[in-house]
Design an enzyme around this catalytic site. Structure first.
Site, PDB file in Angstrom:
ATOM      1  CB  SER A  12      45.939  41.448  40.202  1.00  0.00           C
ATOM      2  OG  SER A  12      45.759  42.647  39.447  1.00  0.00           O
ATOM      3  CG  HIS A  37      41.665  40.517  41.192  1.00  0.00           C
ATOM      4  ND1 HIS A  37      40.560  40.499  42.020  1.00  0.00           N
ATOM      5  CD2 HIS A  37      42.167  41.772  41.270  1.00  0.00           C
ATOM      6  CE1 HIS A  37      40.406  41.695  42.583  1.00  0.00           C
ATOM      7  NE2 HIS A  37      41.365  42.491  42.133  1.00  0.00           N
ATOM      8  CG  ASP A  39      42.901  45.055  39.956  1.00  0.00           C
ATOM      9  OD1 ASP A  39      42.019  45.043  40.835  1.00  0.00           O
ATOM     10  OD2 ASP A  39      43.983  44.434  40.069  1.00  0.00           O
ATOM     11  CG  MET A  41      42.265  50.746  38.424  1.00  0.00           C
ATOM     12  SD  MET A  41      43.971  51.066  38.900  1.00  0.00           S
ATOM     13  CE  MET A  41      44.339  49.565  39.801  1.00  0.00           C
ATOM     14  CG  HIS A  70      38.746  45.314  42.564  1.00  0.00           C
ATOM     15  ND1 HIS A  70      39.993  45.458  43.135  1.00  0.00           N
ATOM     16  CD2 HIS A  70      37.934  46.171  43.231  1.00  0.00           C
ATOM     17  CE1 HIS A  70      39.939  46.367  44.095  1.00  0.00           C
ATOM     18  NE2 HIS A  70      38.700  46.832  44.165  1.00  0.00           N
ATOM     19  CG  MET A  72      39.454  49.777  42.364  1.00  0.00           C
ATOM     20  SD  MET A  72      41.184  49.283  42.254  1.00  0.00           S
ATOM     21  CE  MET A  72      41.033  48.018  41.003  1.00  0.00           C
ATOM     22  CG  MET A 141      40.597  47.670  48.760  1.00  0.00           C
ATOM     23  SD  MET A 141      41.024  46.637  47.348  1.00  0.00           S
ATOM     24  CE  MET A 141      42.652  47.270  46.898  1.00  0.00           C
ATOM     25  CG  ASP A 176      43.020  43.608  45.524  1.00  0.00           C
ATOM     26  OD1 ASP A 176      44.191  43.399  45.186  1.00  0.00           O
ATOM     27  OD2 ASP A 176      42.163  44.113  44.771  1.00  0.00           O
TER      28      ASP A 176
HETATM   29  C1  DX5 Z   1      45.169  47.610  43.642  1.00  0.00           C
HETATM   30  C2  DX5 Z   1      44.524  46.455  42.901  1.00  0.00           C
HETATM   31  C3  DX5 Z   1      45.169  45.146  43.202  1.00  0.00           C
HETATM   32  C4  DX5 Z   1      46.610  45.091  42.789  1.00  0.00           C
HETATM   33  C5  DX5 Z   1      47.346  44.131  43.642  1.00  0.00           C
HETATM   34  O1  DX5 Z   1      44.491  48.774  43.364  1.00  0.00           O
HETATM   35  O2  DX5 Z   1      43.147  46.343  43.237  1.00  0.00           O
HETATM   36  O3  DX5 Z   1      44.443  44.051  42.681  1.00  0.00           O
HETATM   37  O4  DX5 Z   1      46.791  44.735  41.468  1.00  0.00           O
HETATM   38  O5  DX5 Z   1      48.690  44.193  43.267  1.00  0.00           O
HETATM   39  P1  DX5 Z   1      49.837  43.735  44.257  1.00  0.00           P
HETATM   40  O6  DX5 Z   1      49.609  42.297  44.564  1.00  0.00           O
HETATM   41  O7  DX5 Z   1      51.068  43.980  43.452  1.00  0.00           O
HETATM   42  O8  DX5 Z   1      49.739  44.598  45.489  1.00  0.00           O
HETATM   43 ZN    ZN Z   2      41.969  44.428  42.768  1.00  0.00          ZN
END
Ligand code: DX5
Ligand code: ZN
Length: 227
Positions: A12, A37, A39, A41, A70, A72, A141, A176
């Site tokens: 990620s 990956h 993320d 947000m 991904h 969010m 998750m 994840d």
């Molecule tokens: C969390 C994200 C993950 C996160 C994982 O909200 O969706 O992808 O970056 O990070 P680690 O591996 O540090 O838990």
């Molecule tokens: Zn993620």
């Protein structure tokens, strides 16, 4: 992208240097990442804010493997075309993001991407029972989404249940949150094939010294394959 259930490590870039995404992406791929990956947000669905379609489109120029996006965010549907245009290979939306996840998954596929559906830790496997014919990936998750570096929550029973529900369908199970060489074997043994890892991949390295990324990816892969 042919389907298989071999272990895939998806670093990620939430844990990358935000001022140097291009080089970070090239570094993790050179060091053995299978997927990248991304993320997204929105500061609304989750209490943190990262980047949107123009940034993701810029990342695409550096990704040679699979760009796994991904979301969010809520709502999702108004942004699906923007992420298709940005070049996402897989676009994952949360089942909790709105009342019409079924329509969302249809729209993601109609826009030419693989469709993923993510489950927060508090959401049971059964929430995707009616969605499996529309999904290419289920993301479990193992932290409450929003931040990297959180403690792994044991969702192995949920993963096992999903693996049974999926049967012969060509659907990846992605994990994840909090994945490292200690937790990877638990979820791999339960049936997961895609392991997202942020802090456990990027720790100890940098774009100028990327060898630790490779060692970290190899350690997670070896632990998962030994499961
Ligand atoms: C969390 C994200 C993950 C996160 C994982 O909200 O969706 O992808 O970056 O990070 P680690 O591996 O540090 O838990
Ligand atoms: Zn993620």
């Amino acid at each position: 992208m042919p389907f298989d259930r071999s272990i895939k490590i998806a670093p990620s870039i939430l844990s990358a240097d935000f001022a140097d995404f291009g080089r970070e992406i090239r570094a993790i791929e050179a060091q053995g990442a299978d997927w990248v990956h991304v993320d997204v947000m929105d500061g609304h669905f989750v209490p943190n804010l990262t980047f949107g379609p123009p940034a993701v489109k810029a990342f695409r120029r550096h990704v040679k493997t699979v760009m796994d996006v991904h979301l969010m965010i809520a709502p999702v549907d108004p942004y699906i075309d923007a992420y298709a245009d940005a070049g996402a290979d897989i676009l994952t939306a949360h089942v909790e993001a709105g009342p019409h996840i079924h329509r969302t998954l249809q729209a993601i596929r109609a826009a030419g991407m693989k469709a993923g559906v993510a489950l927060n830790p508090g959401t049971p496997a059964e929430a995707v029972a009616e969605l499996l014919d529309l999904a290419d990936l289920v993301c479990v998750m193992t932290v409450n989404p929003g931040f990297g570096g959180q403690k792994f929550l044991d969702m192995t029973a949920k993963v096992r249940r999903l693996r049974e529900m999926i049967g012969d369908r060509e659907i990846h199970i992605e994990i994840d949150g909090g994945v490292d060489p200690t937790t990877a074997p638990l979820v791999a043994a339960a049936g997961a094939d895609v392991l997202v890892a942020g802090s456990a991949v990027f720790r100890g390295g940098s774009v100028d010294d990327p060898a630790p990324y490779g060692a970290n990816i190899a350690a997670i892969r070896a632990a998962a394959q030994g499961a």
